[in-house]
Design an enzyme around this catalytic site. Structure first.
Site, PDB file in Angstrom:
ATOM      1  N   GLU A 154      98.284  55.947 -57.735  1.00 38.88           N
ATOM      2  CA  GLU A 154      96.927  55.406 -57.846  1.00 38.88           C
ATOM      3  C   GLU A 154      96.466  54.818 -56.504  1.00 38.88           C
ATOM      4  OE1 GLU A 154      96.057  54.410 -62.438  1.00 38.88           O
ATOM      5  OE2 GLU A 154      97.265  52.885 -61.438  1.00 38.88           O
ATOM      6  N   GLU A 230      98.799  59.564 -66.835  1.00 38.92           N
ATOM      7  CA  GLU A 230      99.054  58.318 -67.559  1.00 38.92           C
ATOM      8  C   GLU A 230      98.049  58.220 -68.692  1.00 38.92           C
ATOM      9  OE1 GLU A 230      99.358  54.683 -65.424  1.00 38.92           O
ATOM     10  OE2 GLU A 230     100.695  55.484 -63.879  1.00 38.92           O
TER      11      GLU A 230
END
Length: 577
Positions: A154, A230
């Site tokens: 991320e 995710e």
């Protein structure tokens, strides 16, 4: 391989149905059970992060054995006939202390974390090479089971150093990683732009509005397979908050949207596990919030490995898109319930070393080179009018201030408390607890302890001594006791013994105690705190023995009920309405 619009395995379209299990949050003897239950839910892949700080807590001392045996974990996945996704970071977040980065790294003021700054990059490259020595021979094209490797984590939410990402790709390929590389970011245009790098496939992270998130991902990446790396199927808890859950029907509906679109998915988490010992991270979005010991996550498989309603809801959805063979696992039976009297083993704080070095101001944990939970600071008080106000710039994260061993005043970072009124005496003692290091953004690696110079009545207070306290070492030195069993002020060590006919999962109810650490047969179960929401600590069966088991409690404040109660199931606290 990366095809269009699918992943390809042996030249054929392949949908990845994956679930996250962090080997470092699960007892190694329970890995196989958790992995098998993932397959029984219909998954074909297991994903794991790699936590740098568990493998190299001390610079230059690489550890890949026991709990840290990544190779054995990947082999256990392969033994179940499943594939693997490896996400080595170097930064992982994961609600894990310091985002997985070692304290020795983040304590260096010259390090510009997660960047192409040469000092940081050199250490990150060295770490990744050690990881890839384990991963490279286990890739799918070498007869192994690793099908994807992730670059960073991320990153678009943190930075935009394209040279850094390119260097990570370079060392990964140079180390012999030939499977497809991926990045993950929340599907927002700026994050996808900043977190991406040429030649690396983009994936998303989200838990709702799946159709919208996938559309954004597709706009930014017009071809190739869609994947939610995710899929947030639950959430985590912090001390003083509520226990977070999500509705199984709502989560299953989002999964249906994902799979009906042809996307691949990785459940975050399939099985959360536990932040054993001192491994919990912390949030700080304007208010510091240390995370609890349980990482149950309201996942399909709960903290003790039992399938939940969410497990079966997901299994039903997956069965419409892939073969789900064999029976589903049964819910585990209730754990044994019994009580154990605890005996007072006395104060477990170390003696003050009168010859210890003195400091102008209290040194931080990092300046002491200490990565444990507690440091005790002592200073002699000057003669002056009393009472007086004692202050620092900041307390990180919880402190107990006392004079001459008298009643303690608690100061909490979460409440922005960094001063107290103290009464006259000869010696001031401040016990400080690191409650967990923030695991994201600019607060990664921030120093712990008493921050800044101390003042008393507005004047500098100098001549401090600092005593690091290793709670694991202190617990190991506590002998069984037969002292009184009564409500006891702390700090106090309590011991007890109980007998089991065979190894068994247990749930230790901590509701009669204030704050501290619990150990079974020398294994550190983790932190407990009356602030809640978590009320029980999970005891993995492999940490127990058939016969006599030893329990040690290191209580920091006091006990109301000096009894250890083992209850049938986890009590993770009240939920938000």
């Amino acid at each position: 391989m990366i095809g269009d619009p699918d992943f390809l395995l042996d030249g054929e379209p392949f949908r990845i149905l994956s679930g996250a299990i962090h080997y470092f949050r699960v007892h190694p003897e329970q890995w196989a059970d958790r992995i098998r239950k993932a397959r029984q839910m219909g998954l074909n892949t297991i994903e794991t992060y790699i936590a740098w700080n568990v493998h190299e807590p001390v610079k230059g001392e690489w550890d890949a054995a026991g709990w840290n045996d990544l190779g054995a974990f990947l082999d256990a996945v392969a033994a179940e006939g499943m594939y693997a996704i490896v996400r080595p970071g170097p930064y992982i977040c994961a609600e894990w202390t310091n985002g997985g980065l070692p304290v020795w790294l983040t304590a260096d003021p010259q390090m510009r974390l997660r960047s192409s700054e040469p000092g940081y990059l050199a250490e990150a490259v060295r770490f990744l090479r050690s990881v890839y020595e384990i991963v490279t021979p286990r890739q799918i094209d070498r007869g192994g089971n690793v099908i994807l490797v992730q670059i960073e984590n991320e990153y678009g939410a943190y930075g935009d150093d394209k040279a850094y990402l390119a260097e990570l790709v370079g060392v990964t390929r140079d180390a012999g990683i030939t499977v497809p590389l991926v990045t993950v970011d929340q599907p927002q245009p700026d994050m996808l732009r900043d977190g991406s790098t040429p030649g690396v496939h983009l994936t998303g992270s989200f838990g709702s509005r799946a159709a919208e998130r996938l559309a954004t991902l597709r706009q930014f990446q017009p071809s190739g397979p869609l994947m939610c790396m995710e899929f947030w199927d639950g959430w985590f808890d912090w001390w003083g908050g509520a226990h977070h859950t999500t509705d199984p029907k709502d989560a299953a509906a989002e999964l249906e949207t994902l799979l009906s679109s042809g996307a691949s998915v990785n459940f975050y988490m399939f099985h959360g596990g536990t932040n054993f010992g001192l491994t919990n991270g912390a949030n700080d979005k304007g208010r510091y919030a240390p995370l609890v010991t349980s990482y149950d996550y309201d996942a399909p498989l709960d903290e003790a490995g039992s399938p939940t309603a969410k497990y079966f809801a997901f299994r039903d959805v997956i069965a419409r898109y892939a073969e789900v063979s064999g029976p589903a696992p049964s819910a585990q039976a209730d754990a044994p319930a019994f009580s154990v009297d605890l005996h007072d083993a006395g104060d477990w704080m170390p003696e003050l070393d009168a010859t210890a070095q003195r400091y102008e101001k209290p040194p931080t944990f990092d300046e002491l080179g200490f990565t444990g939970a507690l440091v005790r600071y002592d200073v002699e008080l000057p003669a002056m009018p009393w009472p007086q106000v004692l202050a620092w710039d900041e307390v990180r994260d919880l402190a107990w201030v006392s004079v001459d061993g008298g009643p303690a005043i608690r100061l909490s970072r979460s409440r922005n408390q960094h001063s107290a009124v103290v009464q006259p005496g000869e010696r001031l003692t401040v016990l400080v607890e690191d409650q967990g290091r923030v695991n994201y953004d600019s607060r990664i690696g921030e120093p712990k302890g008493l921050i800044g110079a101390a003042s008393l009545g507005g004047a500098p207070l100098t001549g401090w001594r600092a005593t690091p306290i290793d709670v694991e070492a202190r617990a190991a030195g506590i002998a069984p006791a037969d002292g009184a069993t009564a409500p006891t002020p702390g700090p106090v060590a309590l011991t007890g013994e109980f007998t089991l006919d065979e190894q068994a999962d247990l749930f230790l109810d901590t509701s009669g105690w204030a704050k501290g650490y619990a150990f079974i047969n020398g294994f550190h179960l983790g932190r407990y705190w009356a602030d809640g929401p978590q009320q029980t600590l999970y005891v993995p069966a492999p940490t127990t023995v058939a016969g006599t088991n030893h329990l040690v409690i290191l209580e920091l404040e006091h006990t109301v009920d000096p009894t250890a109660r083992f209850v049938p199931r986890a009590l993770l606290g009240h939920q938000e309405e």
